[in-house]
Design a protein around this motif. Structure first.
Motif, PDB file in Angstrom:
ATOM      1  N   SER A  41      70.668  76.807 -35.046  1.00 18.17           N
ATOM      2  CA  SER A  41      69.810  76.036 -34.135  1.00 18.17           C
ATOM      3  C   SER A  41      69.479  74.657 -34.702  1.00 18.17           C
ATOM      4  CB  SER A  41      68.523  76.800 -33.817  1.00 18.17           C
ATOM      5  OG  SER A  41      67.772  77.049 -34.987  1.00 18.17           O
ATOM      6  N   ASP A  49      69.982  79.445 -29.637  1.00 18.55           N
ATOM      7  CA  ASP A  49      70.429  79.674 -31.010  1.00 18.55           C
ATOM      8  C   ASP A  49      69.279  79.961 -31.968  1.00 18.55           C
ATOM      9  OD1 ASP A  49      73.064  79.286 -30.264  1.00 18.55           O
ATOM     10  OD2 ASP A  49      73.010  77.139 -30.713  1.00 18.55           O
ATOM     11  N   THR A  50      68.081  80.131 -31.432  1.00 18.41           N
ATOM     12  CA  THR A  50      66.920  80.386 -32.291  1.00 18.41           C
ATOM     13  C   THR A  50      66.061  81.483 -31.677  1.00 18.41           C
ATOM     14  OG1 THR A  50      65.140  79.312 -33.546  1.00 18.41           O
ATOM     15  CG2 THR A  50      65.394  78.638 -31.241  1.00 18.41           C
TER      16      THR A  50
END
Length: 119
Positions: A41, A49-50
């Motif tokens: 991320s 992505d996090t």
């Protein structure tokens, strides 16, 4: 590895061993810390992505709304649900504080702290 913290999540809930606590409720404060890999991320700048802290907050609020006699029990439910719903989290540390607890003294809060690692 990186850390995400949600500090002082405030709720009004009905936890406690006393019958009165199930009827009148109390104010609570929750501090949550999770460990996760943030390398992807940090490069992508993409929420997918996090770990979404909105989801973490929702899990805490939903579990705090379910009555428990013990703070340890509700904290364990929160931890279990976080591990179940967010596979990228490696560690969870949580503090659940009952503010102005009915213990016959001038006490600001009673706090339990639990820490678990993904197995």
């Amino acid at each position: 590895m990186g850390t995400i913290r949600l500090q002082n999540i405030r709720t009004f809930s009905f936890h406690g061993c006393l019958l009165e606590e199930s009827k009148i409720g109390s104010d609570y404060s929750i501090d949550l810390e999770v460990k996760t890999d943030m390398r992807k991320s940090a490069i992508s700048d993409n929420l997918h992505d996090t770990v979404d802290y909105v989801l973490l907050n929702r899990i805490v609020l939903e579990e705090m709304a379910i009555r428990s006699k013990l703070l340890e029990h509700v904290a364990h439910r929160i931890i279990s649900r976080i591990f179940k719903e967010i596979p990228s989290i490696a560690r969870v540390m949580i503090e659940v504080s009952k503010l102005n607890p009915p213990i016959g003294g001038d006490v600001e809060a009673v706090t339990i702290q639990m820490e678990e690692y993904r197995s």
